[in-house]
Structures are given as C-alpha cells and as structure tokens.
Design an enzyme around this catalytic site. Sequence first.
Site, PDB file in Angstrom:
ATOM      1  N   HIS A   1      32.006 -22.387   8.355  1.00  0.00           N
ATOM      2  CA  HIS A   1      31.123 -21.921   7.287  1.00  0.00           C
ATOM      3  C   HIS A   1      31.241 -20.425   7.030  1.00  0.00           C
ATOM      4  CE1 HIS A   1      28.997 -25.799   6.925  1.00  0.00           C
ATOM      5  NE2 HIS A   1      29.196 -25.886   8.228  1.00  0.00           N
TER       6      HIS A   1
ATOM      7  N   SER B   1      23.267 -30.956  15.240  1.00  0.00           N
ATOM      8  CA  SER B   1      22.576 -32.197  14.906  1.00  0.00           C
ATOM      9  C   SER B   1      23.540 -33.253  14.396  1.00  0.00           C
ATOM     10  CB  SER B   1      21.505 -31.935  13.839  1.00  0.00           C
ATOM     11  OG  SER B   1      22.113 -31.432  12.647  1.00  0.00           O
TER      12      SER B   1
ATOM     13  N   CYS C   1      36.599  -1.190  -6.245  1.00  0.00           N
ATOM     14  CA  CYS C   1      37.166  -1.666  -7.513  1.00  0.00           C
ATOM     15  C   CYS C   1      36.080  -2.013  -8.535  1.00  0.00           C
ATOM     16  CB  CYS C   1      38.048  -2.888  -7.265  1.00  0.00           C
ATOM     17  SG  CYS C   1      37.140  -4.429  -6.955  1.00  0.00           S
TER      18      CYS C   1
ATOM     19  N   ALA D   1      23.802 -24.963  15.257  1.00  0.00           N
ATOM     20  CA  ALA D   1      22.694 -24.010  15.213  1.00  0.00           C
ATOM     21  C   ALA D   1      21.995 -23.837  16.551  1.00  0.00           C
ATOM     22  CB  ALA D   1      21.688 -24.449  14.154  1.00  0.00           C
TER      23      ALA D   1
ATOM     24  N   THR E   1      20.217 -20.435  18.251  1.00  0.00           N
ATOM     25  CA  THR E   1      18.777 -20.255  18.418  1.00  0.00           C
ATOM     26  C   THR E   1      18.444 -19.723  19.804  1.00  0.00           C
ATOM     27  OG1 THR E   1      18.537 -22.600  19.023  1.00  0.00           O
ATOM     28  CG2 THR E   1      18.124 -22.002  16.724  1.00  0.00           C
TER      29      THR E   1
END
Length: 241
Positions: free
Chosen positions: A114, A182, A143, A18, A22
Amino acid sequence: MISSWLSSARHAVVLTGAGMSTESGLPDFRSAKTGLWNRFNPQQLASTYALEHQRQSFVEFYQYRIRTLRSCKPHEGHAILADWEQRGWIKQIITQNVDGFHQQAGSRHVIELHGSLRTVRCQRCGNTQDSEVYLHNRLHCECGGFLRPSVVLFGEMLPEDAIEKAWQAAQKSDLLIVLGSSLQVSPANQLPVIAKRNGAKIVIVNWEVTELDDIADIVIHNRKIGDVLREIHHELKESGE
C-alpha cells in the site's frame, strides 16, 4: 513448533497487517474506537476524490497521520523480524502497512503493498521527498506539481510491481506467517491461499478470528504479536539455532 518450522524453512515469508503497527501506538485504520477515526472518515479523506476536490481536508488529514507516525517507533517485534532476516530464517516481509517500521528496524527485503507514508511524491514529475515537508506546509514540488503522500488511496490500484513480488513470494514460500492482519482486504488475503496451495505451512497470529483461520496450521488469538515473536525467538536461541 513454529520455531522448528522457521529454522528448517527454505523460504519463509511474513505478511504483516495493522495489528503489527498498533503495538507501536499507531491507530488501526479501521477501528471505530480510536479518536483519530472519530474525527475523520478515512474512506472519504484517504481518497482520490479528496485529493482532487477536498484538498485542504486531504492535506490536514495526512499531516495528522504523518505527525502521528513520527511520534511512534518500531517495537521489539519489528526488531526480531529484522534479526530473523539477517540470519536467513525469513526471506521477505510483505506488509499492508505504510509506516516503514520494518525498514526502520533494519529489514531490507520488504514489499509494501500500500505504499509508504514516509515519503511524498510529485503528481507532475514523480520526484519523491521526505514526508516531513508536509508538516512545514511545503506542498508543492520545485516543478510546481502538488506533493501527495506515496500511499495507495481509495480509488487507486495497488502498485503492480509490489503485487507481482508478493505473489511470487507466496508461491515460493514453504512457511507463511501472518502477523496482525484481519485478512479481509484483497489481494493480501489471497496470499495465504496461494501459499497453502503450493504446500506451505500457514501460521496466523491475530488478536481476533480471521476468515482464513480454517486453512492455517497454527492459529494464535488474543495475544500481542511482540510477545509471540519474543517467545519464538527465545526458543530458537535455546535450541542453538
């Protein structure tokens, strides 16, 4: 030191979290200090439960995230990593981020643990579309199936293909550089351990202390990732690499 390791590495790999995003202006998913997470509870809304039982809130949450993403762009650090890949100094980037900034900056060999917020996919047929359709309230596929963001929700397993590729990258690496993670979330926090076990040098650049600092060869805290990468890039150019 890092620049010399990078220029001599056979298979350098970068893991981003992250903190890499940021610096582009995106809010940290876990930070309680940002306005976004004061308004939303991500553990509830970024979940399979919300997808099935709180669909309006789920859609509004992801419309907000997609809108925020599209107001930001890759920073200099992303561009530097793309340049290093092009020069052969790094082989792969493993990312916990869903913003697609690495690819937008020009990196080609990116493993997204992710998923990606850049696209949405149909729950019924699996077809993908650009996530901008969400901003126009186009929530259903041709669909008839519901379109959901192509990210891993709470309650879902990470994509096996991405995990396998990340595992292989860590095993092959002789240098693993962690940027802005982290190292609290599995399986990403196991990748430096795997790399170290296979003889790789470990570099961790993160604003705060991580639980794996003790296995790292170099640890850098309280500095912006973009600044650190710019310094390394300058050293590489100065050495004529």
